[in-house]
Write an enzyme that holds these catalytic residues in place. Structure first.
Site, PDB file in Angstrom:
ATOM      1  N   LYS A  25      -8.126  -1.285  -7.231  1.00  0.00           N
ATOM      2  CA  LYS A  25      -7.423  -0.019  -7.493  1.00  0.00           C
ATOM      3  C   LYS A  25      -5.910  -0.242  -7.359  1.00  0.00           C
ATOM      4  O   LYS A  25      -5.476  -1.281  -6.849  1.00  0.00           O
ATOM      5  CB  LYS A  25      -7.901   1.056  -6.521  1.00  0.00           C
ATOM      6  CG  LYS A  25      -7.675   0.721  -5.053  1.00  0.00           C
ATOM      7  CD  LYS A  25      -8.461   1.667  -4.155  1.00  0.00           C
ATOM      8  CE  LYS A  25      -8.297   1.280  -2.697  1.00  0.00           C
ATOM      9  NZ  LYS A  25      -9.182   2.076  -1.829  1.00  0.00           N
TER      10      LYS A  25
ATOM     11  N   TYR B   6      25.341   1.939   4.097  1.00  0.00           N
ATOM     12  CA  TYR B   6      25.413   3.405   4.183  1.00  0.00           C
ATOM     13  C   TYR B   6      25.123   3.873   5.609  1.00  0.00           C
ATOM     14  O   TYR B   6      24.156   3.413   6.229  1.00  0.00           O
ATOM     15  CB  TYR B   6      24.388   4.044   3.256  1.00  0.00           C
ATOM     16  CG  TYR B   6      24.736   3.911   1.791  1.00  0.00           C
ATOM     17  CD1 TYR B   6      25.863   4.531   1.259  1.00  0.00           C
ATOM     18  CD2 TYR B   6      23.930   3.164   0.950  1.00  0.00           C
ATOM     19  CE1 TYR B   6      26.177   4.409  -0.086  1.00  0.00           C
ATOM     20  CE2 TYR B   6      24.230   3.030  -0.400  1.00  0.00           C
ATOM     21  CZ  TYR B   6      25.358   3.665  -0.908  1.00  0.00           C
ATOM     22  OH  TYR B   6      25.664   3.542  -2.232  1.00  0.00           O
TER      23      TYR B   6
HETATM   24  C1  LIG Z   1      -9.850   1.048  -1.090  1.00  0.00           C
HETATM   25  C2  LIG Z   1     -11.286   1.033  -0.811  1.00  0.00           C
HETATM   26  C3  LIG Z   1     -11.916  -0.131  -0.336  1.00  0.00           C
HETATM   27  C4  LIG Z   1     -11.141  -1.383   0.028  1.00  0.00           C
HETATM   28  O1  LIG Z   1     -10.528  -1.206   1.289  1.00  0.00           O
HETATM   29  P1  LIG Z   1      -9.701  -2.382   1.976  1.00  0.00           P
HETATM   30  O2  LIG Z   1      -9.333  -1.854   3.309  1.00  0.00           O
HETATM   31  O3  LIG Z   1      -8.511  -2.616   1.121  1.00  0.00           O
HETATM   32  O4  LIG Z   1     -10.596  -3.553   2.027  1.00  0.00           O
HETATM   33  C5  LIG Z   1     -13.287  -0.119  -0.177  1.00  0.00           C
HETATM   34  N1  LIG Z   1     -14.011   0.999  -0.443  1.00  0.00           N
HETATM   35  C6  LIG Z   1     -13.433   2.141  -0.879  1.00  0.00           C
HETATM   36  C7  LIG Z   1     -14.271   3.341  -1.130  1.00  0.00           C
HETATM   37  C8  LIG Z   1     -12.062   2.198  -1.068  1.00  0.00           C
HETATM   38  O5  LIG Z   1     -11.508   3.329  -1.502  1.00  0.00           O
END
Ligand SMILES: *Cc1c(COP(=O)(O)O)cnc(C)c1O
Length: 364
Positions: free
Chosen positions: A35, A252
């Site tokens: 993702k 800044y």
């Molecule tokens: C993002 C996600 C993962 C992966 O999680 P990590 O902590 O990056 O390993 C697994 N399952 C679901 C449902 C997620 O949304």
């Protein structure tokens, strides 16, 4: 000459991290989580290095469609499922597996006529209280879906809210077991934290994300100790050097004021590149492979570091913001966030370079 800032993506490291997942969860199928454009690394860029995964999981339908356009042929799971019933036929055409987490989705599956039935992951709310059915509702949902012609196969899925804490795992597992009693379907439980602690967790399909990219999911364990290698290295260079006198401020708001004479280096990376603006004085940076400390507040296009420990540094000296030699988790921890956020936030204006060009064979 291009502005000296780029993100290097090391596909060999990604392959090694995937192999590490296999080592930790030898019996489970691996659905690599991609993702957010593969946690900021570029989905199509990293795809060749994920050829050994049993499938991919993500939340963006359009990216799943893109994967199929690129002839990715293994499983693809949509972790938030479909957002409108109209998407179901798109999912069916492309053989996408879907999470189902609410009543509306169940009804949509019951009432749709699809060209091909779908693989469905029923999401159990085991304490995260984001998505999913409460444990006492799961059996009834499974019964309805099992008798729906739109459903080819059922799976049970859990997402841990606190996989890094022992008691968090125990409570969630108890709720999941309660929900799944007597249900014969394969299960998918573990994210990265769960994979690392797999012996206690189990599951037929694991869903590692962050560990594939070489960062730690656990606040008390470094990626290196977990046998993970950084995949993204954000590289830049010094574009300026200043000699400070006592009393001189930097940047800044002059959030840093020198108390002694010393040199500061100016780096071509700022918050418009995805570097966190709230990173405080002292945040680690590598200059000429030497750890130095940030001084002053990052601005849109630049940040500044104390060069006391690198007398040889000059304009053009190499800089690592995070990655090889400086774990993203250390920078994240200094900036009161997590490696996930920094990796995902690298801005579109930063060019990417793939450091190991594997044969791009997308017809897996
Ligand atoms: C993002 C996600 C993962 C992966 O999680 P990590 O902590 O990056 O390993 C697994 N399952 C679901 C449902 C997620 O949304």
């Amino acid at each position: 000459m291009a502005r000296p800032l780029y993100a290097q993506v090391n596909l060999a490291a990604l392959r090694a991290n995937l192999a590490r997942v296999r080592e930790l969860a030898p019996k489970a199928q691996v659905l690599a989580v991609v993702k957010a454009n593969a946690y900021g690394h570029g989905l199509l860029r990293v795809l060749p290095a994920l050829a050994d995964a049993d499938g991919l999981a993500l939340v963006e339908p359009e990216m799943a469609y893109l994967l199929r356009e690129h002839r990715y042929s293994r499983r693809i799971l949509l972790l938030e499922g479909f957002f409108t019933p109209a998407e179901l036929s798109e999912f069916a055409q492309r053989r996408l597996a879907t999470v189902v987490h609410d009543e509306e989705q169940v009804r949509a599956l019951e009432t749709s006529v699809l060209e091909r039935p779908l693989e469905v992951f029923v999401k159990v709310n085991a304490g995260m209280n984001r998505l999913g059915f409460r444990p006492d509702k799961v059996a009834a949902v499974c019964r309805r879906l099992a008798s729906s012609p739109s459903v080819a196969a059922l799976r049970l899925m859990l997402h841990f809210a606190r996989a890094e804490d022992d008691d968090g795992l125990v409570d969630a597992l108890a709720a999941f077991d309660r929900a799944c009693t007597g249900l014969p379907y394969p299960r998918s439980l573990a994210n990265s934290a769960g994979v690392i602690r797999f012996a206690e967790v189990g599951g037929d399909a694991v869903r590692p994300g962050i560990m594939l990219y070489g960062a730690t999911p656990l606040p008390y364990e470094t990626a290196e100790r977990l046998g993970l290698r950084p995949v993204m290295t954000l590289r830049s260079a010094l574009i300026g050097v200043q000699d400070l006198r006592p009393g001189d401020g930097v940047g800044y708001g002059a959030t840093y004021v020198a108390s002694r004479p010393h040199r500061v280096g100016v780096i071509a990376c700022g918050y418009a590149d995805g570097y966190p603006r709230h990173a405080p004085n002292g945040t680690p940076v590598l200059v000429c492979d030497t750890p130095v400390r940030m001084v002053g507040r990052p601005s849109m296009d630049m940040l500044t570091v104390d060069l006391t420990d690198v007398p040889q540094a000059t304009v053009g000296s190499p800089v690592v913001l995070w990655g090889e030699g400086l774990p993203v988790d250390e920078v994240a921890s200094a900036a009161a966030t997590v490696g996930y956020e920094l990796l995902c936030a690298v801005a579109p204006r930063v060019p990417f370079v793939t450091s190991e060009l594997a044969g791009v064979d997308l017809a897996l």
